[in-house]
Design a protein around this motif. Sequence first.
Motif, PDB file in Angstrom:
ATOM      1  N   CYS A  42       0.876  -1.182   0.000  1.00  0.00           N
ATOM      2  CA  CYS A  42       0.000   0.000   0.000  1.00  0.00           C
ATOM      3  C   CYS A  42       0.901   1.216   0.000  1.00  0.00           C
ATOM      4  CB  CYS A  42      -0.914  -0.012   1.223  1.00  0.00           C
ATOM      5  SG  CYS A  42      -2.009  -1.429   1.253  1.00  0.00           S
ATOM      6  N   THR A  43       1.855   1.214  -0.907  1.00  0.00           N
ATOM      7  CA  THR A  43       2.909   2.227  -0.910  1.00  0.00           C
ATOM      8  C   THR A  43       2.618   3.334  -1.907  1.00  0.00           C
ATOM      9  OG1 THR A  43       4.055   0.558  -2.218  1.00  0.00           O
ATOM     10  CG2 THR A  43       4.801   0.860   0.016  1.00  0.00           C
ATOM     11  N   GLY A  44       1.347   3.561  -2.149  1.00  0.00           N
ATOM     12  CA  GLY A  44       0.973   4.685  -3.001  1.00  0.00           C
ATOM     13  C   GLY A  44       0.839   4.292  -4.465  1.00  0.00           C
ATOM     14  N   VAL A  45       0.418   5.250  -5.240  1.00  0.00           N
ATOM     15  CA  VAL A  45       0.225   5.001  -6.679  1.00  0.00           C
ATOM     16  C   VAL A  45       0.953   6.077  -7.468  1.00  0.00           C
ATOM     17  CG1 VAL A  45      -2.017   3.868  -6.421  1.00  0.00           C
ATOM     18  CG2 VAL A  45      -1.915   6.351  -6.742  1.00  0.00           C
ATOM     19  N   GLU A  46       1.222   5.799  -8.725  1.00  0.00           N
ATOM     20  CA  GLU A  46       1.709   6.861  -9.594  1.00  0.00           C
ATOM     21  C   GLU A  46       0.788   6.995 -10.790  1.00  0.00           C
ATOM     22  OE1 GLU A  46       5.630   4.533 -11.098  1.00  0.00           O
ATOM     23  OE2 GLU A  46       5.694   5.535  -9.139  1.00  0.00           O
ATOM     24  N   PRO A  47       0.500   8.231 -11.190  1.00  0.00           N
ATOM     25  CA  PRO A  47      -0.410   8.441 -12.315  1.00  0.00           C
ATOM     26  C   PRO A  47       0.091   7.699 -13.556  1.00  0.00           C
ATOM     27  CG  PRO A  47       0.085  10.515 -11.219  1.00  0.00           C
ATOM     28  CD  PRO A  47       0.981   9.484 -10.604  1.00  0.00           C
ATOM     29  N   GLU A  48      -0.827   7.089 -14.280  1.00  0.00           N
ATOM     30  CA  GLU A  48      -0.470   6.386 -15.517  1.00  0.00           C
ATOM     31  C   GLU A  48      -0.405   7.421 -16.630  1.00  0.00           C
ATOM     32  OE1 GLU A  48       1.060   4.406 -17.568  1.00  0.00           O
ATOM     33  OE2 GLU A  48       0.210   2.707 -16.430  1.00  0.00           O
ATOM     34  N   THR A  49       0.808   7.849 -16.944  1.00  0.00           N
ATOM     35  CA  THR A  49       0.953   8.941 -17.908  1.00  0.00           C
ATOM     36  C   THR A  49       1.635   8.496 -19.198  1.00  0.00           C
ATOM     37  OG1 THR A  49       3.056   9.532 -16.871  1.00  0.00           O
ATOM     38  CG2 THR A  49       1.104  10.729 -16.121  1.00  0.00           C
ATOM     39  N   ALA A  50       1.898   7.181 -19.327  1.00  0.00           N
ATOM     40  CA  ALA A  50       2.641   6.703 -20.499  1.00  0.00           C
ATOM     41  C   ALA A  50       1.992   7.112 -21.829  1.00  0.00           C
ATOM     42  CB  ALA A  50       2.835   5.194 -20.412  1.00  0.00           C
ATOM     43  N   PRO A  51       0.690   6.919 -22.010  1.00  0.00           N
ATOM     44  CA  PRO A  51       0.094   7.314 -23.312  1.00  0.00           C
ATOM     45  C   PRO A  51       0.259   8.811 -23.588  1.00  0.00           C
ATOM     46  CG  PRO A  51      -1.437   5.958 -22.050  1.00  0.00           C
ATOM     47  CD  PRO A  51      -0.307   6.299 -21.126  1.00  0.00           C
ATOM     48  N   ALA A  52       0.148   9.624 -22.533  1.00  0.00           N
ATOM     49  CA  ALA A  52       0.279  11.073 -22.697  1.00  0.00           C
ATOM     50  C   ALA A  52       1.713  11.450 -23.068  1.00  0.00           C
ATOM     51  CB  ALA A  52      -0.146  11.785 -21.413  1.00  0.00           C
ATOM     52  N   ARG A  53       2.661  10.816 -22.396  1.00  0.00           N
ATOM     53  CA  ARG A  53       4.071  11.082 -22.725  1.00  0.00           C
ATOM     54  C   ARG A  53       4.379  10.671 -24.160  1.00  0.00           C
ATOM     55  NH1 ARG A  53       7.016  12.179 -18.082  1.00  0.00           N
ATOM     56  NH2 ARG A  53       5.970  11.449 -16.194  1.00  0.00           N
ATOM     57  N   ALA A  54       3.826   9.520 -24.520  1.00  0.00           N
ATOM     58  CA  ALA A  54       4.139   8.989 -25.854  1.00  0.00           C
ATOM     59  C   ALA A  54       3.712   9.957 -26.957  1.00  0.00           C
ATOM     60  CB  ALA A  54       3.471   7.630 -26.042  1.00  0.00           C
ATOM     61  N   CYS A  55       2.633  10.702 -26.713  1.00  0.00           N
ATOM     62  CA  CYS A  55       2.222  11.641 -27.765  1.00  0.00           C
ATOM     63  C   CYS A  55       2.594  13.077 -27.389  1.00  0.00           C
ATOM     64  CB  CYS A  55       0.741  11.495 -28.085  1.00  0.00           C
ATOM     65  SG  CYS A  55      -0.354  11.925 -26.739  1.00  0.00           S
ATOM     66  N   GLU A  56       3.546  13.177 -26.442  1.00  0.00           N
ATOM     67  CA  GLU A  56       4.193  14.448 -26.122  1.00  0.00           C
ATOM     68  C   GLU A  56       3.262  15.534 -25.597  1.00  0.00           C
ATOM     69  OE1 GLU A  56       6.358  15.075 -29.761  1.00  0.00           O
ATOM     70  OE2 GLU A  56       8.142  14.167 -28.883  1.00  0.00           O
ATOM     71  N   LEU A  57       2.353  15.103 -24.723  1.00  0.00           N
ATOM     72  CA  LEU A  57       1.551  16.098 -24.003  1.00  0.00           C
ATOM     73  C   LEU A  57       2.349  16.539 -22.781  1.00  0.00           C
ATOM     74  CD1 LEU A  57      -1.921  14.295 -24.092  1.00  0.00           C
ATOM     75  CD2 LEU A  57      -1.231  16.295 -25.436  1.00  0.00           C
ATOM     76  N   ALA A  58       2.008  17.716 -22.248  1.00  0.00           N
ATOM     77  CA  ALA A  58       2.715  18.204 -21.054  1.00  0.00           C
ATOM     78  C   ALA A  58       2.366  17.308 -19.862  1.00  0.00           C
ATOM     79  CB  ALA A  58       2.302  19.651 -20.765  1.00  0.00           C
ATOM     80  N   VAL A  59       3.399  16.808 -19.218  1.00  0.00           N
ATOM     81  CA  VAL A  59       3.211  15.922 -18.068  1.00  0.00           C
ATOM     82  C   VAL A  59       4.164  16.361 -16.961  1.00  0.00           C
ATOM     83  CG1 VAL A  59       3.495  13.566 -17.197  1.00  0.00           C
ATOM     84  CG2 VAL A  59       2.551  13.936 -19.479  1.00  0.00           C
ATOM     85  N   ARG A  60       3.641  16.538 -15.782  1.00  0.00           N
ATOM     86  CA  ARG A  60       4.526  16.716 -14.609  1.00  0.00           C
ATOM     87  C   ARG A  60       4.375  15.437 -13.784  1.00  0.00           C
ATOM     88  NH1 ARG A  60       3.545  22.630 -14.805  1.00  0.00           N
ATOM     89  NH2 ARG A  60       1.615  22.336 -13.633  1.00  0.00           N
ATOM     90  N   ASP A  61       3.766  15.536 -12.568  1.00  0.00           N
ATOM     91  CA  ASP A  61       3.469  14.275 -11.875  1.00  0.00           C
ATOM     92  C   ASP A  61       2.364  13.546 -12.630  1.00  0.00           C
ATOM     93  OD1 ASP A  61       5.329  14.687  -9.968  1.00  0.00           O
ATOM     94  OD2 ASP A  61       3.952  15.617  -8.533  1.00  0.00           O
TER      95      ASP A  61
END
Lengths: 406, 465
Positions: free
Chosen positions: B229-248
């Motif tokens: 139960c060590t937290g989650v990270e946002p699933e941003t792979a599809p957004a990164r792949a098409c070069e959208l702005a991503v921070r956390d």
Amino acid sequence: MRTRTLVVAGYGMAGHRLVEEMRTGNRGDADGTWRIVVLAEEPRPAYDRVALSSLLSGASARDLTLAGPDVLGDPRVEVHLHSPVTGIDRTAGTVTCAKGRVFGYDALVLATGSRPFVPPVPGRELPGCFVYRTVEDIDAIRAAAQPGRDAVVVGGGLLGLEAAGGLRQLGMRPHVVEMAPWLMAQQIDAGGGRVLAEAIARLGVRVHCSTVLRGIEPGANGRAARVTLDDGTVVDAPLVVFSAGVRPRDELADPAALARAERGGFLVDQWCRTADERVWAIGECAAVEGRCHGLAAPGYRMAETVARQLLGREGDAFAGADASARLKLLGVDVAGFGDAHARTGGSIEYVREDRRAGTYAKVVLDRDGRTLLGGVLAGDTRAYPVLRALTGRELTASPDTLLTGA
Amino acid sequence: MKTDVVVVGGGPAAHRLAARLVQYGHRGTVTVIGAEDNAPYNRALLGSVLDGTLSPGQLTLPALPSTVRLLTGTRVRTIDRARHTVRLDDGRELTYDVLVLATGARPRLPWVPGLVTARGQLADGVRTVRTATDCHPLPAGPVTVLGGGILGVESALRLRRAGHEVTLVHREHALMERYFDAGACAVLDDLLAERGVAVQLGRRATEFMPGKLVLDDGQVVAAGTLLLCTGVEPETAPARACELAVRDGVVVDDRLRTSDPHIHAIGDCAEHAGAVGATVTGAWEQADALARILTGTNRPFSPSPQVLRPRIADFDAVALTPASAKGIEEAEETISLMDRAGGRYAWLALRGGRIQRGVVIGPAVAAVGFLHERAAVLPEDRLALLTGSDGTYAEDGVLPDDAVVCHCNNVTHAALRQAWTGGAHDPAALARATRATTGCGSCTGVVRELCATLGSPPQAQGGAS
């Protein structure tokens, strides 16, 4: 019908209250009247030690006097100044005082008070170091004050803060050094201590908590010049006031074979009586069932308890006293009463803090949430008298109403 | 105007968005692409599957309207922003006018030797609580929960209740420290102790071996199952792949738009005003707001105050926080209640008598939550609010007879009244008769008030407080 002699060793606030109680109660005493001999160490009759700091803001020693002409002129009362008791002969029923005079007693009440505790730090004997206990101490501090310079007060309790206020009146810039994590730790809690520290910091008083004095170094003139704290802080201060608590004056105990409590003080029972049925102790020198009390009000209760016994009246034993206090320190109102630290098992703490107004209020309730056990007020103590009167009782209104005075 | 909406992700946020689009009269198609095989379900209730309270099927969300096209077990492989198309892993291509990323988050795995096998799978006995697939009831035996955030605490208590021996290991020195202050943590510690969950604070795991977990102080705790139960990270792979702005997370504006105006993002994958969502209610709120934006409302999204309620049996708690960083104005006032023995706690920061933020544990949760939600001014009797008492008091505001008014001279209320009856009708006369006020003087106000009360006509008496 025979006149008996009561010797009171010490003429401070508790001793004075005893004399007053004896004078007002004496008339109806069936066994005859008491002659009262008071043996005082100080050069003046009893005065209001609690108001000592007012001497630094314009009051005179005369203003503090408790013993008026009615007492001093009472033919049944003899007051001997400069005459501390130096020895007790319990077999003979006599005391000897410093001037060598011997007084016989039928009853002896020890009211020798306490002495300031000075922590054993290097340099504490240097000129420029003072304690804060008597009119003479205050006079000496006033004479040594150097406006515009820093001064260090050792002890952030009630007396220490009064001393800091006094030094500020004299134009000095006081630093207060307190071993506990917050000021007035005996009477108030951490939240109240924070509000108090913030308020007095605004007045230019520097507060150093959770630390102690490491040492005092002399300057070229041989007087105190530089104070170092354990946290490394260095203050160039020509004046140091020790107000780090008191110790009971119980040195008469051992020679007279009277018992002392583990932490000092004449050991007495709840009637303030020693193991010798003719000897009592009251005030700050008395360890009632082993515990000393360092405030005026408990001393008064002890004096009343003893007076009733001497006058052969019914009455309650000394029931103990809490450390309740309401003060105005450096213009900041502070009060603690009853179980201020919520030490009662299962107790509930309710706190209101108004940051804009700089006020803090805590009430401690018992586990049912209805009975008031104690509390802390800082910044505004108008609710103190009513809350104090209700301590140990069911609340008569919401604490919110009582605190806001609505 | 007819717009075709494609939603990437099939979790609660996607489900809510699709349902609301239809409800608000969206014209055009709505396609939802879920990677999991199941129909959308309420992920927030997965803990109930772990301890066997609910079966996975009971988590399924209501069926979407028939006009919504739902693809399950399908992933988006690429997004072509220039052509407005997405290609799926089965080779199909879909065209969109509006694309919505609702890709959620995945469990964050701490780096602990032995946790992951050489093939990149979680080792036997290691479990997460994120999808219906990894959430089947645990086998009997001791469980160690790693991570003392809300999910970790909830899970530990649930599993303990289900009969497991449970150890909760947290690397911080207080549980749920992101939402709870020191006082609330103390009450929570008491609860865990009382319910028999062993807690290890300020400890990291250094190695997992079958059946046990080694901690950084050398302790070995039994872990037939290790629940992460060590937290989650946002699933941003599809957004990164098409070069959208991503921070956390995928950065979105007040219209929940990414850096591409044709692409939106909602739920746990989105980062709005610097914050990544963490709750299903927050995700639903964004889904609802986006459905309104896409169906023509021009109102920007503005999050409601965040309300966090851990799901713990017989333990009511809530953490109230302002909606955005802008809401964290310096509080004017704070009130707090600490009743450790009774398991109650409250800390509220107020401004203008209204709740800015706070933490409440105990029966006051409902009433405080209600006032917070409505931004209402607190009642005058705040203690009664926090304790949940009925607000009645003894004696109706009158000082009891034997209450001591002057402590310096031990003078009771009754003694003062008696002196009054004996003719002492002002504070000075009462002082002469009883000595009251002649000590420290702090009771002068009460004595003065007493004179006023006793001096006033009888019908005016009794109500004074």
